[in-house]
Design an enzyme around this catalytic site. Sequence first.
Site, PDB file in Angstrom:
ATOM      1  N   HIS A  73       1.961 -11.708  14.151  1.00 38.05           N
ATOM      2  CA  HIS A  73       3.095 -12.218  14.966  1.00 38.05           C
ATOM      3  C   HIS A  73       2.792 -14.055  15.492  1.00 38.05           C
ATOM      4  O   HIS A  73       3.805 -14.408  15.946  1.00 38.05           O
ATOM      5  CB  HIS A  73       3.254 -11.152  16.118  1.00 38.05           C
ATOM      6  N   THR A 112       0.695  -1.207  -0.053  1.00 33.43           N
ATOM      7  CA  THR A 112      -0.036   0.063  -0.066  1.00 33.43           C
ATOM      8  C   THR A 112       0.842   1.178  -0.015  1.00 33.43           C
ATOM      9  O   THR A 112       1.749   1.188   0.627  1.00 33.43           O
ATOM     10  CB  THR A 112      -1.070   0.169   1.316  1.00 33.43           C
TER      11      THR A 112
END
Length: 423
Positions: free
Chosen positions: A386, A334
């Site tokens: 994560h 992005t």
Amino acid sequence: MLEMKVPSPGESITEVEIARWLVKTGDYVTKDQAVAEVDSDKATLELPAEASGIITLQAEEGEAVKVGQVVCLIDTEAKAPAAPSLAVPSSSQPVKQEAPAPPAVPTTPACPPSGERRQSESPTAPASPTSGDRGLSPAARKILAEREIPASTVVGTGKGGRITKNDALKASKPSMGTPTGGVRRETRAKMSMLRRKVAERLVSAKNETAMLTTFNEVDMTAIYQLRAEYKDAFKERHNVSLGFMSFFTLAVVRALKLFPDVNSMIDGQDKVTYDFCDISIAVSGPKGLMVPVIRNAENLSFRGVEAEVKRLATRARDGQITVDEMTGGTFTITNGGVFGSMLSTPIINPPQSGILGMHNIVDRPIVRNGQIVIAPVMYVALSYDHRIIDGRESVGFLVAVKEALENPIELLMNGNPKQALEL
């Protein structure tokens, strides 16, 4: 009578929303003419007429309709309306003349009979009260006039329904503190299905992933030099600009091969790792954020990436993108820099596990070979899940992207820029 039903815009989509009718009941439509725009939770699509005839709408704008539901009827036996005649009227037919507009400043009126004066001609005569103005205290009338609020919309709490100053103040919805007397308007509009789905996905990503963001900075000097030297020849040869997206896309492809965990996602109790790179690119379209996919970016050259970015971005902004073109993707890029963003923490595009945020390029002091120099610098951010990507992989991935962008000739072009750019 032909019944037009909502076609399925893609797998797993069971409902769409009528975003806008392009015709009205009673219009004559031709086969394949676009009659409506429909929003799914992934894209805005046009609904073409299945036959020619007089159309009758069966659904309202903003209405959610099921796939297979009838949304309009077409009378296929109706004849097309005759084209309007452009013949010049004969001399026997008088041509209608439009009366000239009255002058902006009225001329002096004739004097009325003695003892009589028409109210419309008297600058000081009070206007006759309308039903909405009756029962207003002077203070309330002044407040409503300043805020352009119709008295008919205000409920009076005074004697006999009289609108008091307090009623007028409540109607104007002042913020905390003393009202300033400024105009305070608000509008309410239903969000499109696409915008609502994007909102749901963003909240879901924040709530259901262990999202973390790591940052780095990139010295863009080498890319600036390459673009300055080759962009004109590249544009002339390939009819597409040599932008930054091809460098970033190919740098991401290289980093994904070095750190395949970033090119993975969670499916239930399983970890799915891909040996191909389908790169999603975030594009701001007229209906909101869209994320079309560059398929098998690992097989594309600089020219191939730039051509595909241009094609997908154009289709997204023109509202022509399809669901298939936005389905899938293993990693997202992005670019908030086009809007001036210096730094951000982009939100993961689920079910993907990583997204790279690009930002604006600003001249900043950096240390190069022991000397402080001014260089064009971009801050980059990698947000990752994560749960599946550890710190070593995330930081290593972003460093690999930085290395490729700062040394593109060696790491992205095999030491031969002309050959890599197909010049």
